[in-house]
Scaffold this active site. Sequence first.
Site, PDB file in Angstrom:
ATOM      1  N   ASP A 234      -2.844   0.830   8.486  1.00 14.59           N
ATOM      2  CA  ASP A 234      -1.591   1.073   7.362  1.00 14.59           C
ATOM      3  C   ASP A 234      -0.394   0.434   8.895  1.00 14.59           C
ATOM      4  O   ASP A 234       0.925   1.584   9.647  1.00 14.59           O
ATOM      5  CB  ASP A 234      -1.014   2.635   7.841  1.00 14.59           C
ATOM      6  CG  ASP A 234      -2.353   2.541   6.724  1.00 14.59           C
ATOM      7  OD1 ASP A 234      -2.878   1.785   5.338  1.00 14.59           O
ATOM      8  OD2 ASP A 234      -3.350   4.051   7.137  1.00 14.59           O
TER       9      ASP A 234
ATOM     10  N   HIS B 166       1.218   5.225   1.146  1.00 16.40           N
ATOM     11  CA  HIS B 166       0.451   5.961   2.059  1.00 16.40           C
ATOM     12  C   HIS B 166       1.313   7.733   2.331  1.00 16.40           C
ATOM     13  O   HIS B 166       1.856   7.301   2.040  1.00 16.40           O
ATOM     14  CB  HIS B 166       0.602   5.861   3.811  1.00 16.40           C
ATOM     15  CG  HIS B 166      -0.350   6.462   4.199  1.00 16.40           C
ATOM     16  ND1 HIS B 166      -2.086   6.403   4.563  1.00 16.40           N
ATOM     17  CD2 HIS B 166       0.074   7.297   5.367  1.00 16.40           C
ATOM     18  CE1 HIS B 166      -2.082   7.060   5.646  1.00 16.40           C
ATOM     19  NE2 HIS B 166      -0.587   7.287   5.836  1.00 16.40           N
TER      20      HIS B 166
ATOM     21  N   ASN C  71       0.480  -1.053   0.219  1.00  9.24           N
ATOM     22  CA  ASN C  71      -0.289   0.108  -0.101  1.00  9.24           C
ATOM     23  C   ASN C  71       0.976   1.796   0.096  1.00  9.24           C
ATOM     24  O   ASN C  71       1.649   1.256   0.612  1.00  9.24           O
ATOM     25  CB  ASN C  71      -0.957   0.260   1.024  1.00  9.24           C
ATOM     26  CG  ASN C  71      -2.148   1.300   1.186  1.00  9.24           C
ATOM     27  OD1 ASN C  71      -2.224   1.510   0.106  1.00  9.24           O
ATOM     28  ND2 ASN C  71      -2.368   1.784   2.583  1.00  9.24           N
TER      29      ASN C  71
ATOM     30  N   SER D 211       5.426   7.095   2.779  1.00  5.98           N
ATOM     31  CA  SER D 211       5.590   5.632   2.571  1.00  5.98           C
ATOM     32  C   SER D 211       4.961   4.304   1.872  1.00  5.98           C
ATOM     33  O   SER D 211       3.728   4.806   1.305  1.00  5.98           O
ATOM     34  CB  SER D 211       5.126   5.144   4.490  1.00  5.98           C
ATOM     35  OG  SER D 211       5.496   6.402   5.022  1.00  5.98           O
TER      36      SER D 211
HETATM   37  C1  GAR Z   1      -2.536   8.505  -2.456  1.00  4.03           C
HETATM   38  O1  GAR Z   1      -1.610   9.756  -1.918  1.00  4.03           O
HETATM   39  C2  GAR Z   1      -2.377   7.991  -1.739  1.00  4.03           C
HETATM   40  O2  GAR Z   1      -1.627   7.175  -0.784  1.00  4.03           O
HETATM   41  C3  GAR Z   1      -3.465   7.733  -0.680  1.00  4.03           C
HETATM   42  O3  GAR Z   1      -4.581   8.229  -1.631  1.00  4.03           O
HETATM   43  C4  GAR Z   1      -3.543   9.351  -3.099  1.00  4.03           C
HETATM   44  C5  GAR Z   1      -4.261   8.447  -3.876  1.00  4.03           C
HETATM   45  O4  GAR Z   1      -4.167   9.408  -4.888  1.00  4.03           O
HETATM   46  N1  GAR Z   1      -4.211   7.039  -0.058  1.00  4.03           N
HETATM   47  C6  GAR Z   1      -4.784   6.779   1.187  1.00  4.03           C
HETATM   48  O5  GAR Z   1      -4.706   7.287   1.768  1.00  4.03           O
HETATM   49  C7  GAR Z   1      -4.534   5.086   2.204  1.00  4.03           C
HETATM   50  N2  GAR Z   1      -4.525   5.445   3.216  1.00  4.03           N
HETATM   51  P1  GAR Z   1      -4.574   8.934  -6.342  1.00  4.03           P
HETATM   52  O6  GAR Z   1      -5.336   8.568  -6.566  1.00  4.03           O
HETATM   53  O7  GAR Z   1      -4.330  10.078  -7.490  1.00  4.03           O
HETATM   54  O8  GAR Z   1      -3.339   8.208  -6.967  1.00  4.03           O
END
Ligand code: GAR
Length: 196
Positions: A144, A108, A106, A135
């Site tokens: 997480d 984060h 994942n 991360s």
């Molecule tokens: C990313 O920043 C990812 O790390 C986060 O959502 C965003 C997705 O962006 N995920 C989380 O927060 C999971 N807990 P994207 O759809 O533009 O790739």
Amino acid sequence: MLTVAVLISGTGSNLRALLDAASAPDFPARIVAVGADRQADGFEHAEEFGIPTFLVPYSRFGSREEWGAELDEQLRVWNPDLVVLSGLMRLLPAGLVEAWAPRIINTHPAYLPEFPGAHGVRDALAAGVTETGASVIVVDTGVDTGPILAQERIPVQPGDTEHTLHDRVKPVERRLLIDVVHRIATGELDLDNLAH
Ligand code: GAR
């Protein structure tokens, strides 16, 4: 060649970066499918690259477990070597995580274990920290809490909003994600034998 399925919920900008990287002839992994828990804008990227998509709408199931069972079934159609959660904004049920562990990672937008959960960027700003981070972790049954595979610090700048800070975090996430997938694919990083 490492085969990868990517799960998303949103715009899929990190997915896009991984698709771009994996389209290079010498990249040792390829994306075989992209799934989502909702009609995600990021599907457009997969379609542009000719990658099959599958939708398992969370709202259509009576419980997280039932949703996870269907997601598991869809993943098994592609039987990827690795599952990448790239902005999947749902907690996976323990059964699904255990079925794919440790081949599920994942991204984060914070320096874990700081600011876990769905609002990593917002929570860092609210805490008034001067630096946060990005991360890439192995998914376990906690929120997480899995082993950290890569992470990097990112300064918070005066006047940052959730939007401006997230915009600076994402490119770092992308770089870390691509590097981790590359290292898993070459065997440099062995998910079955992580140093603790
Ligand atoms: C990313 O920043 C990812 O790390 C986060 O959502 C965003 C997705 O962006 N995920 C989380 O927060 C999971 N807990 P994207 O759809 O533009 O790739």
